[in-house]
Write an enzyme that holds these catalytic residues in place. Structure first.
Site, PDB file in Angstrom:
ATOM      1  N   HIS A  99      16.285 -48.205  -3.338  1.00  0.00           N
ATOM      2  CA  HIS A  99      15.462 -47.926  -4.515  1.00  0.00           C
ATOM      3  C   HIS A  99      16.088 -48.569  -5.738  1.00  0.00           C
ATOM      4  CE1 HIS A  99      12.565 -46.000  -7.096  1.00  0.00           C
ATOM      5  NE2 HIS A  99      13.538 -45.510  -7.843  1.00  0.00           N
ATOM      6  N   SER A 100      15.273 -49.306  -6.512  1.00  0.00           N
ATOM      7  CA  SER A 100      15.693 -49.953  -7.750  1.00  0.00           C
ATOM      8  C   SER A 100      16.862 -50.897  -7.470  1.00  0.00           C
ATOM      9  CB  SER A 100      16.031 -48.887  -8.800  1.00  0.00           C
ATOM     10  OG  SER A 100      16.064 -49.426 -10.092  1.00  0.00           O
ATOM     11  N   MET A 101      18.036 -50.680  -8.048  1.00  0.00           N
ATOM     12  CA  MET A 101      19.178 -51.539  -7.747  1.00  0.00           C
ATOM     13  C   MET A 101      19.429 -51.609  -6.247  1.00  0.00           C
ATOM     14  SD  MET A 101      23.194 -51.243  -8.964  1.00  0.00           S
ATOM     15  CE  MET A 101      23.609 -49.899  -7.831  1.00  0.00           C
ATOM     16  N   SER A 145      11.976 -50.374  -2.785  1.00  0.00           N
ATOM     17  CA  SER A 145      11.279 -49.377  -3.613  1.00  0.00           C
ATOM     18  C   SER A 145      11.677 -49.515  -5.080  1.00  0.00           C
ATOM     19  CB  SER A 145      11.647 -47.971  -3.101  1.00  0.00           C
ATOM     20  OG  SER A 145      11.220 -46.965  -3.993  1.00  0.00           O
TER      21      SER A 145
END
Length: 257
Positions: free
Chosen positions: A93-95, A121
């Site tokens: 997720h993200s990073m 994500s």
């Protein structure tokens, strides 16, 4: 090469000794392995979740954080070496989505079994950049950014002592992701499923769709209601998608769904 301490890096919140596939979960900037506790419980015993704990947070808070995507990827490449015996998928997720992308590339380049699936994500495609410059912001602006995105404990953000403990790792994570640049010409060959929130201030639908440029495998984009941490409220449809994709992996490798 120094053998990394697997127990430091990976958390297994649910026993799944007979799982036909494993899912490595990579947290967002400032995030920790415990964020994936609900997912691990939901997927067990069919899928074993290995949640990554980066240095510099929670029980690893006394270790210096790693401030580059390459540095984190290099360490994880070795940490995950003992887990090549079953199909391995990645969820970031993200990073964490960028780390998952780079990790998948490095696994292929090292001659290791490539991930069965990448779930990306809450992150725009690796070739899509914005000049966010949160890494160099004041503490006040950094906290304001965390409040805007959600996903952080409100009590923690209001506690100066807790903030003093967690901000160095958060700032290091932002430095890692904001200085990252992908290398043109490198491409995955695994399937990619992209999740994004329809009101995410950091990812547009078009930026999410651009993940299809980064793999020769099939891609699927799922737009769900919510902001940057849409996955908290939209856990059920995400879990259903992940379960379906990994059931297909198990069948393809001769296992049971």
């Amino acid at each position: 090469m120094h053998q990394p301490d697997v127990e430091k890096w990976l958390r297994r919140f649910a026993q799944a000794p007979d799982a036909r596939a494993r899912l490595v979960c990579l947290p967002h900037a400032g995030g920790s392995a415990s964020f994936f506790f609900p997912l691990a419980k939901a997927l067990a015993p069919a899928v074993e979740v290995l949640a990554v704990q980066y240095p510099g947070r929670q029980d690893r808070r006394h270790e210096p954080p790693v401030d580059s995507i390459g540095g984190l990827t290099n360490r994880l490449l070795e940490v995950l070496r003992p887990f090549d015996d079953r199909p391995l998928a990645l969820f970031g997720h993200s990073m964490g989505a960028i780390i998952g992308y780079e990790l998948a590339l490095r696994m292929a380049e090292a001659g290791r079994p490539t991930p069965a699936h990448l779930f990306a994500s809450g992150r725009r495609a690796p070739s899509r950049y914005r000049d966010d410059d949160v890494r160099g912001a004041s503490d006040e602006r950094l906290v304001a950014e965390l409040r805007k995105l959600g996903g952080s404990d409100a009590a923690m953000l209001a506690d100066p002592e807790l903030l003093a403990m967690v901000l160095p790792a958060i700032r290091s994570d932002y430095r890692a992701v904001e200085t990252y640049r992908h290398e043109p010409g490198r491409q995955l060959d695994c399937p990619v499923t992209v999740f994004t929130g329809d009101r995410d201030p950091r990812v547009s639908v078009e930026e999410a769709r651009a993940w299809e440029e980064h793999t020769t495998g099939p891609t699927e984009l799922k737009v769900l209601p919510g902001g940057h941490f849409f996955l908290v409220d939209q856990a059920a449809p995400m879990i259903a998608t992940i379960t379906g994709k990994l059931a297909g992996v198990a069948l393809a490798t001769g296992g049971k769904p």
